[in-house]
Design a protein around this motif. Sequence first.
Motif, PDB file in Angstrom:
ATOM      1  N   ILE A   1      35.512  53.472  47.094  1.00 44.72           N
ATOM      2  CA  ILE A   1      35.790  54.891  47.307  1.00 44.72           C
ATOM      3  C   ILE A   1      37.114  55.223  46.631  1.00 44.72           C
ATOM      4  O   ILE A   1      38.152  54.655  46.987  1.00 44.72           O
ATOM      5  CB  ILE A   1      35.894  55.226  48.816  1.00 44.72           C
ATOM      6  N   GLY A   2      37.066  56.103  45.625  1.00 44.08           N
ATOM      7  CA  GLY A   2      38.337  56.438  44.977  1.00 44.08           C
ATOM      8  C   GLY A   2      38.178  57.074  43.629  1.00 44.08           C
ATOM      9  O   GLY A   2      37.115  57.598  43.267  1.00 44.08           O
ATOM     10  N   THR A   3      39.223  57.004  42.850  1.00 44.52           N
ATOM     11  CA  THR A   3      39.266  57.597  41.509  1.00 44.52           C
ATOM     12  C   THR A   3      38.540  56.699  40.516  1.00 44.52           C
ATOM     13  O   THR A   3      38.271  55.520  40.804  1.00 44.52           O
ATOM     14  CB  THR A   3      40.720  57.776  41.063  1.00 44.52           C
ATOM     15  N   PRO A   4      38.223  57.214  39.323  1.00 46.61           N
ATOM     16  CA  PRO A   4      37.509  56.402  38.326  1.00 46.61           C
ATOM     17  C   PRO A   4      38.210  55.093  37.977  1.00 46.61           C
ATOM     18  O   PRO A   4      37.571  54.032  37.917  1.00 46.61           O
ATOM     19  CB  PRO A   4      37.413  57.331  37.125  1.00 46.61           C
ATOM     20  N   ASP A   5      39.503  55.131  37.740  1.00 46.66           N
ATOM     21  CA  ASP A   5      40.234  53.916  37.369  1.00 46.66           C
ATOM     22  C   ASP A   5      40.167  52.865  38.481  1.00 46.66           C
ATOM     23  O   ASP A   5      39.904  51.682  38.216  1.00 46.66           O
ATOM     24  CB  ASP A   5      41.699  54.247  37.071  1.00 46.66           C
ATOM     25  N   ALA A   6      40.421  53.304  39.713  1.00 43.18           N
ATOM     26  CA  ALA A   6      40.417  52.369  40.837  1.00 43.18           C
ATOM     27  C   ALA A   6      39.017  51.816  41.079  1.00 43.18           C
ATOM     28  O   ALA A   6      38.836  50.618  41.349  1.00 43.18           O
ATOM     29  CB  ALA A   6      40.934  53.067  42.096  1.00 43.18           C
ATOM     30  N   ALA A   7      38.005  52.675  40.979  1.00 48.75           N
ATOM     31  CA  ALA A   7      36.625  52.238  41.211  1.00 48.75           C
ATOM     32  C   ALA A   7      36.182  51.231  40.155  1.00 48.75           C
ATOM     33  O   ALA A   7      35.554  50.213  40.468  1.00 48.75           O
ATOM     34  CB  ALA A   7      35.695  53.447  41.213  1.00 48.75           C
ATOM     35  N   TRP A   8      36.531  51.513  38.891  1.00 45.67           N
ATOM     36  CA  TRP A   8      36.120  50.599  37.819  1.00 45.67           C
ATOM     37  C   TRP A   8      36.809  49.242  37.961  1.00 45.67           C
ATOM     38  O   TRP A   8      36.189  48.196  37.755  1.00 45.67           O
ATOM     39  CB  TRP A   8      36.421  51.219  36.471  1.00 45.67           C
ATOM     40  N   SER A   9      38.061  49.265  38.338  1.00 47.76           N
ATOM     41  CA  SER A   9      38.778  48.015  38.562  1.00 47.76           C
ATOM     42  C   SER A   9      38.127  47.202  39.673  1.00 47.76           C
ATOM     43  O   SER A   9      37.972  45.977  39.558  1.00 47.76           O
ATOM     44  CB  SER A   9      40.243  48.311  38.909  1.00 47.76           C
ATOM     45  N   HIS A  10      37.728  47.878  40.749  1.00 51.97           N
ATOM     46  CA  HIS A  10      37.070  47.204  41.874  1.00 51.97           C
ATOM     47  C   HIS A  10      35.735  46.613  41.437  1.00 51.97           C
ATOM     48  O   HIS A  10      35.409  45.460  41.765  1.00 51.97           O
ATOM     49  CB  HIS A  10      36.870  48.210  43.009  1.00 51.97           C
ATOM     50  N   LEU A  11      34.951  47.392  40.682  1.00 49.43           N
ATOM     51  CA  LEU A  11      33.644  46.920  40.218  1.00 49.43           C
ATOM     52  C   LEU A  11      33.762  45.693  39.318  1.00 49.43           C
ATOM     53  O   LEU A  11      33.025  44.705  39.495  1.00 49.43           O
ATOM     54  CB  LEU A  11      32.923  48.033  39.456  1.00 49.43           C
ATOM     55  N   THR A  12      34.646  45.747  38.356  1.00 47.98           N
ATOM     56  CA  THR A  12      34.781  44.629  37.428  1.00 47.98           C
ATOM     57  C   THR A  12      35.330  43.384  38.123  1.00 47.98           C
ATOM     58  O   THR A  12      34.961  42.256  37.776  1.00 47.98           O
ATOM     59  CB  THR A  12      35.683  45.014  36.243  1.00 47.98           C
ATOM     60  N   THR A  13      36.187  43.587  39.117  1.00 48.13           N
ATOM     61  CA  THR A  13      36.698  42.453  39.886  1.00 48.13           C
ATOM     62  C   THR A  13      35.584  41.788  40.669  1.00 48.13           C
ATOM     63  O   THR A  13      35.480  40.545  40.713  1.00 48.13           O
ATOM     64  CB  THR A  13      37.813  42.911  40.846  1.00 48.13           C
ATOM     65  N   LEU A  14      34.728  42.593  41.304  1.00 39.16           N
ATOM     66  CA  LEU A  14      33.582  42.053  42.036  1.00 39.16           C
ATOM     67  C   LEU A  14      32.648  41.279  41.103  1.00 39.16           C
ATOM     68  O   LEU A  14      32.186  40.179  41.431  1.00 39.16           O
ATOM     69  CB  LEU A  14      32.795  43.178  42.707  1.00 39.16           C
ATOM     70  N   ALA A  15      32.344  41.872  39.948  1.00 38.30           N
ATOM     71  CA  ALA A  15      31.439  41.230  39.001  1.00 38.30           C
ATOM     72  C   ALA A  15      31.978  39.887  38.536  1.00 38.30           C
ATOM     73  O   ALA A  15      31.239  38.894  38.440  1.00 38.30           O
ATOM     74  CB  ALA A  15      31.194  42.148  37.811  1.00 38.30           C
ATOM     75  N   ALA A  16      33.274  39.840  38.242  1.00 35.34           N
ATOM     76  CA  ALA A  16      33.887  38.585  37.808  1.00 35.34           C
ATOM     77  C   ALA A  16      33.895  37.559  38.936  1.00 35.34           C
ATOM     78  O   ALA A  16      33.634  36.366  38.711  1.00 35.34           O
ATOM     79  CB  ALA A  16      35.308  38.858  37.323  1.00 35.34           C
ATOM     80  N   LYS A  17      34.191  38.006  40.140  1.00 32.30           N
ATOM     81  CA  LYS A  17      34.262  37.091  41.281  1.00 32.30           C
ATOM     82  C   LYS A  17      32.938  36.392  41.532  1.00 32.30           C
ATOM     83  O   LYS A  17      32.899  35.193  41.842  1.00 32.30           O
ATOM     84  CB  LYS A  17      34.702  37.863  42.521  1.00 32.30           C
TER      85      LYS A  17
END
Length: 360
Positions: free
Chosen positions: A305-321
């Motif tokens: 939940i958040g702005t585009p930059d924060a959301a994209w960072s969260h998504l890519t972190t999850l994918a890498a993890k």
Amino acid sequence: MLKLSVLDLLPVRTDQTTGDSVASAVSLARRADELGFTRFWVAEHHNMEAVAATSPAVLIAHLAANTSRIRVGSGGVMLPNHAPLTVAEQFSLLEAMHPGRIDLGIGRAPGSDPVTAYMLRGGRAEESGVDSFPGDVELVAGLLGSGDTPITDAFDTAAQPGVVIPLRGRDYALRSTPRTASSPMLWLLGSSTYSAQLAARLGVAFVYAHHFGQSGIDSALDLYRREFQPSPALAEPTTFLTVNAVVADTREEAEALALPQLITMARLRSGGVLGPRMTVEQAQAEALNPMEEDLVADQAARWIIGTPDAAWSHLTTLAAKYGVDEVMVSPVASDHDGQDARVGAGAERTLELLAAQQNR
């Protein structure tokens, strides 16, 4: 590049009819198609005032006919509610109508209350569909050409998907379609090691329902990858994960758009009734008890939940993890009072902002 997909549960807002919800899903699917998303899935739920998706196969036919490129599928068909041959026939026919664009995601939960599940199964024992689940998945896989050696058609020398059933001293050839040029891709859905292990043994793709907010994704994906056995349809383990997401231009707007669904799920988890999704203004006017407030906060911390930059960072972190190159987003944003009931503006905005980040 991280691939993005969409899971739409077809929620029904307080200001929507079932027809409005379906129209909103069509609009969302078209937008996802235009933005380059990989796939668009719908789920199966029954006897729920808040959800319009009772028949994935019907919805998929409608959505695929109203889009041009994106893969369309189920997330998922609850197999204990259906005869395996019926599911295989429906999705083989969908694949025939839309070659190379159909996914069949299968789940084990009933997607309903026990009485509704009993009625869906035509009076069969309540537990029979779950007990027979591994064999039923294997039968569907065989009928789709994802199982053992294909049957040779009597009228054509080309191999055709199907299974051989011993019956009264002879072998009976069973197929989901007379002829198949391609097959839908089979996925097994789950939130436990049970489904992960079954998917690995059968050599089919596996999706972990991370949007449920449960723990165990590490062990499930590790088991699936470690025990995967190649099949005629899939040479190596294939997986992605799902997340709930609300993205807006500001953090405050994202939080406002997420609040209706957060309250809905909090009340469901605390023993309440799953009612229609509220608008933003209705949710903001609600008085929550301490348990509901805690559940809202707990879920909000797990969602994106958040702005585009924060959301994209969260998504890519999850994918890498978790070692995946695709994330399926469930855009759970509601809308404000007075907005078009046949368009999910908040959900579409979530997809637009994520696509813009993906294409930077």
